[in-house]
Design an enzyme around this catalytic site. Structure first.
Site, short mmCIF file in Angstrom:
data_model
loop_
_atom_site.label_atom_id
_atom_site.label_comp_id
_atom_site.label_asym_id
_atom_site.label_seq_id
_atom_site.Cartn_x
_atom_site.Cartn_y
_atom_site.Cartn_z
N CYS A 13 8.30 -1.56 -6.64
CA CYS A 13 7.29 -0.34 -5.81
C CYS A 13 8.65 -0.11 -4.52
O CYS A 13 9.60 -0.71 -4.15
CB CYS A 13 6.28 -1.26 -5.55
SG CYS A 13 5.91 -2.68 -4.57
N ASN A 16 8.09 -3.63 -1.40
CA ASN A 16 7.38 -5.45 -2.49
C ASN A 16 6.61 -5.39 -1.29
O ASN A 16 7.08 -6.63 -1.36
CB ASN A 16 9.19 -5.66 -2.18
CG ASN A 16 9.10 -6.88 -3.00
OD1 ASN A 16 9.85 -7.20 -2.96
ND2 ASN A 16 8.29 -6.78 -4.31
N CYS A 18 3.02 -4.75 -1.80
CA CYS A 18 1.85 -4.59 -2.09
C CYS A 18 1.08 -4.09 -3.61
O CYS A 18 0.96 -5.87 -4.42
CB CYS A 18 0.69 -3.34 -1.94
SG CYS A 18 0.81 -3.45 -0.08
N ARG A 19 1.95 -3.83 -4.74
CA ARG A 19 2.16 -3.73 -6.11
C ARG A 19 2.62 -4.56 -6.73
O ARG A 19 2.03 -4.90 -7.35
CB ARG A 19 2.24 -2.34 -5.76
CG ARG A 19 1.28 -1.25 -5.75
CD ARG A 19 1.41 -0.10 -5.78
NE ARG A 19 2.98 0.91 -4.78
CZ ARG A 19 2.85 1.26 -5.04
NH1 ARG A 19 2.55 2.89 -6.89
NH2 ARG A 19 4.24 1.88 -4.56
N SER A 20 4.25 -4.32 -6.24
CA SER A 20 5.23 -5.62 -7.26
C SER A 20 4.89 -6.81 -7.26
O SER A 20 4.85 -7.88 -8.54
CB SER A 20 6.27 -4.99 -6.60
OG SER A 20 6.86 -5.05 -5.67
N ASP A 129 -0.53 3.41 -4.46
CA ASP A 129 -0.22 2.29 -3.74
C ASP A 129 -1.16 2.16 -2.44
O ASP A 129 -2.23 3.25 -1.83
CB ASP A 129 1.16 3.10 -2.22
CG ASP A 129 1.52 2.23 -1.52
OD1 ASP A 129 1.01 0.99 -1.41
OD2 ASP A 129 2.42 2.15 -1.32
#
Length: 172
Positions: A13, A16, A18-20, A129
């Site tokens: 993301c 690095n 939140c999402r990934s 995001d």
């Protein structure tokens, strides 16, 4: 004793945090629930390095923990050039991540870079995001990532099984 092939997947993301890291943790959990964790090497990174060394966002840690997944020990890092040769599959959370990855990747690695939800069979959607939103955004992202991780694990398990049996697979 037969050694099973390992596949390596990098989740990416922007920062690095939140999402990934959530995708890495959720995918690891999905693999463990299927007894497949030994077949895969997983990591996550960001296209930007401004959070390098930081723990995941507390909201990602919290939503993962609510589902029995501990991502608190992960540390943010920026995608490195050698990641393009180290990983069999690189999954960007949104189109901007994918475009940045393809721009940075050597030509021969570009075919291994995909949009996360699209690789899971969900055409045209991105993982948004949740950084600037509230807890519901993180809960929504968790659900998207969980569903996609289940689909990707099923897809990749079929590919690994086919390669072990010597049969080709066209699921990529």
């Amino acid at each position: 004793m037969r050694v099973e092939p390992q596949k390596s997947i990098l989740f990416v993301c922007l920062g690095n945090i939140c999402r990934s890291p959530l995708a890495e943790g959720v995918f690891r959990d999905v693999l463990a629930s299927r007894g497949l964790e030994h077949r895969f090497v997983l990591d996550s990174a960001g296209t930007g390095g401004w959070h390098a060394g930081s723990a995941p966002d507390p909201r990602s840690v919290e939503i993962a923990a609510r589902h029995g997944i501990d991502i608190s020990s992960q540390q943010a890092r920026k995608v490195a050039l050698d990641d393009f040769s180290r990983f069999d599959l690189i999954l960007g959370m949104d189109r901007s991540n994918v475009a940045d990855l393809k721009a940075a990747a050597p030509h021969e690695a570009r075919e291994r870079i995909h949009l996360f939800l699209e690789f899971a069979g969900d055409r045209g959607r991105e993982v948004p995001d949740p950084y600037y939103g509230g807890a519901e955004g993180f809960a929504s992202v968790y659900r998207m990532i969980r569903d996609a991780s289940e689909a990707i694990a099923t897809r990749l398990d079929g590919r690994v099984a086919a390669s072990e049996s010597g049969h080709a697979s066209s699921t990529t």
